[in-house]
Design an enzyme around this catalytic site. Sequence first.
Site, PDB file in Angstrom:
ATOM      1  CE  LYS A  35      38.726 -18.567 -18.185  1.00 27.64           C
ATOM      2  NZ  LYS A  35      40.068 -18.760 -17.400  1.00 27.64           N
ATOM      3  CB  THR A  36      42.770 -14.329 -16.314  1.00 26.32           C
ATOM      4  OG1 THR A  36      42.727 -15.417 -17.024  1.00 26.32           O
ATOM      5  CG2 THR A  36      43.830 -14.508 -15.365  1.00 26.32           C
ATOM      6  CG  ASP A 217      41.155 -20.241 -14.096  1.00 24.70           C
ATOM      7  OD1 ASP A 217      39.958 -19.719 -14.672  1.00 24.70           O
ATOM      8  OD2 ASP A 217      42.100 -20.186 -14.550  1.00 24.70           O
ATOM      9  CD  GLU A 218      40.172 -22.478 -18.267  1.00 24.02           C
ATOM     10  OE1 GLU A 218      39.182 -22.591 -18.506  1.00 24.02           O
ATOM     11  OE2 GLU A 218      40.781 -21.642 -18.781  1.00 24.02           O
ATOM     12  NE  ARG A 551      40.540 -19.578 -28.462  1.00 27.75           N
ATOM     13  CZ  ARG A 551      40.160 -18.888 -27.287  1.00 27.75           C
ATOM     14  NH1 ARG A 551      41.199 -18.389 -26.473  1.00 27.75           N
ATOM     15  NH2 ARG A 551      38.875 -19.082 -26.872  1.00 27.75           N
TER      16      ARG A 551
END
Length: 599
Positions: A35-36, A217-218, A551
Site C-alpha cells: 500500500k505505502t 492514506d488509510e 502481521r
Amino acid sequence: MGGINPLNNLSEQQKKAVQHPAGPILIAAGAGSGKTHTLTSRLAHLLKSGVRPENIIAITFTNKAAKEMRSRVNGQGSIVNSLFIGTFHSLGVQILKNEAGLVNRSRNFTIFDEDDSQSLLKNILKELNLAKEKFNPMKVSNRISQIKNEVLDDDELKPENSYEKIILSVYAKYEEALKQYNAFDFDDLIEKVVRIFRNHPEILEKYQNRWQQILVDEYQDVNTSQYLLIRMLAQKHQNLFVIGDDAQSIYSFRGSDFRNFLNFDTDWPTAAVIKLEENYRSTKNIIASASALIQNNKLQKPKGLWTQNQEGSLIRVSAYQSPEEEAWSIAEKIRELLKAGENIKDIAILYRTNAQSRALEQAMIQNQIPYEIFGGLKFYARKEIKDLIAGLRYATNPKDSLSAERIVKNFTKTQSKALLEELPRLAGELSIIELLNYILTNTNYFEYLETHFKNPDERRENIKELIHFASGFKNAQEFLEQIALVSSLDGRPKLEENAVKFMSIHLAKGLEFNNIFIAGANEGLLPHERSLGNNDDLEEERRLMYVAMTRAKKNLFIGFYDLPSRFLGELPPELIEFQKTTSYGTENRDWDDETIYLE
C-alpha cells in the site's frame, strides 16, 4: 522530476493505480499488498508527469507515516519542500494560520492539548456549580469531542433531557472560553476548517484551486469531520486518490467510520476502484487462514488475497489451562526459535488488552528473554497497579515512607488518612484479596478512574488481572516478594533491536514480524466481552483478529485458555496444527469442536 522511474518494481494492478488519469479512485489494498509503495509511487508519478508540488497534498494519520512517505518520495529522486505530506491535523493548522480570523482567533493561536482542555472544562463545571459525580469531566469532554467530530450544527443539537441540555450549555461556555484564550483544541483543527469552508465558499474555492491532487492514506480510518474536509476540498477537480483496507478498520472507538470507505463509489459515481490482492508479506497458509476468517464479515469490500510466497508452516493453535501456562509455553517456544537461528527482533507477542502482558512479562523475565512493551508501560509501571501495590506495601510495612507518600499524593485527604491508619491493622486480619478490595472500595477507585482517565475500562482490566494473580498467594507479603523479584530482574529498558516486542493488536497495525504469537484468543477477550451484544462491534473484533494474523510473515502461533474464541472455529481445520497442553505434557490433536470441549 528526474531520478528513479516511479513505475519500477510495481505489479500490473499497482501500475494501473499509479497511472490512473484524472478523477476519483479508490484503492482497496489487502494486507501486505504494498500500500505505502503504491501511494508513494503515485506521488512520484504525479510529480514526474509535471504536476507542481504545491498543487498536491498527501494526507496520513500519523507523523511517523508522513515522515516515511516523505523519505520514500525523496528516495525516488526528488526533494520537494513545497509538497504537503502530513496528518489531517497538521493540514488543519496550515489552513487555520491563514483563516483563523474567520473563527474569531488571530494567527498566533494556541493549540490546547488534552490536559489544557480538561483543566478548562473542570473550571467551567466548577463555575456552574455542577457536581463532578453527575457531570464527569471526562464524559463531558468526550461528548464535546463527539459533537465536533460529527460537525453538528446548533439546530442538530436537540437535547433529549435536562442532562443533555446542561452539557450543551457547558459546550457553549467552553467554546466561548477557547475564543477568549485565542486557542483551538485538537478537534477544532479539522472541525473549524470544515465550518469555514461551509460558511465561506470563496475560501473553499481558494484551497480547491491550490490543491488539485489529493491523496489520502488509510482512508478506512477517517471520521466524519475528516471525511467532510476531504470531500469539500476534492469537489471541484475531483482528483481524489484514496487507499486503504476496510478489513483493517479497527478504530471505531476513535470515531472512525469505515462506511466512508465502502460508500466511496456511491459518493463519487465516476470513481475507479482497483483492488490490490497480491500479498508480499506472508506465507500461503497464513493468507488462506486470514482470508477464510474475514469472509465471515458481512460489511466489507471482498478481496481475494493471494501470494506467490511458499506454503509455509501450518498455523499452530494451542490450548492451555491458564494464562500463566500459556505465557510459559510461549517463552519456551521463543527459546526454541532463537536456538534455530531466528533473530529476537523478528518475534512479537500480540494481545487484545494490555492487562494480558502481566503473565507474559513474568514468563520472559524468568526465562531471561529480553522484551520490550511497544508503545506502552510495563504492567507493574502502570499507575493503577502502582497505587494498589503502594497500599499493600504500606499495609505490610508501615515504615515504607515512599508508599505512604504515594497514598497521600494519589488519594483525597480523608481517604489517605483512613488508609494510613487502618491498613497496618487490617494486614493481619484480611486476606490479600480482601485488602485489595478494601483499598478499592474505600477510595472509590473505579469511580476515580471513570472521572480522571479516558481509558477506565482498560485500567479496570489491569486491576482485575492483578487481583487474579494475587489470588494465588497466601498473603500480601509473599505476593510483594514475588513481584519485587520480577521488577528487580527486569532492570533497565532493553534496546529495541534486541528484544521480543509486546504490543496490543491495535498498535501492531502496519507492522510485520517473521514470528507472531497471538495470546489469549479466548471468547470474551478476542472477541472482547463488550462486543458480544452488537454485530458491528463483533465484526470489528474479527477485523482485529485478521490484523493480528496478517502481521505474521513466516510463523503464526495462536493460544487460548478457558473458552476458545469463536474466530478459531472459522479457520480452515486443514491449515491448523492443534496442540493441547495438560499436566501430562503436550499432545498433538485434530482440530475440531469436540477436541476443544473435551476434558
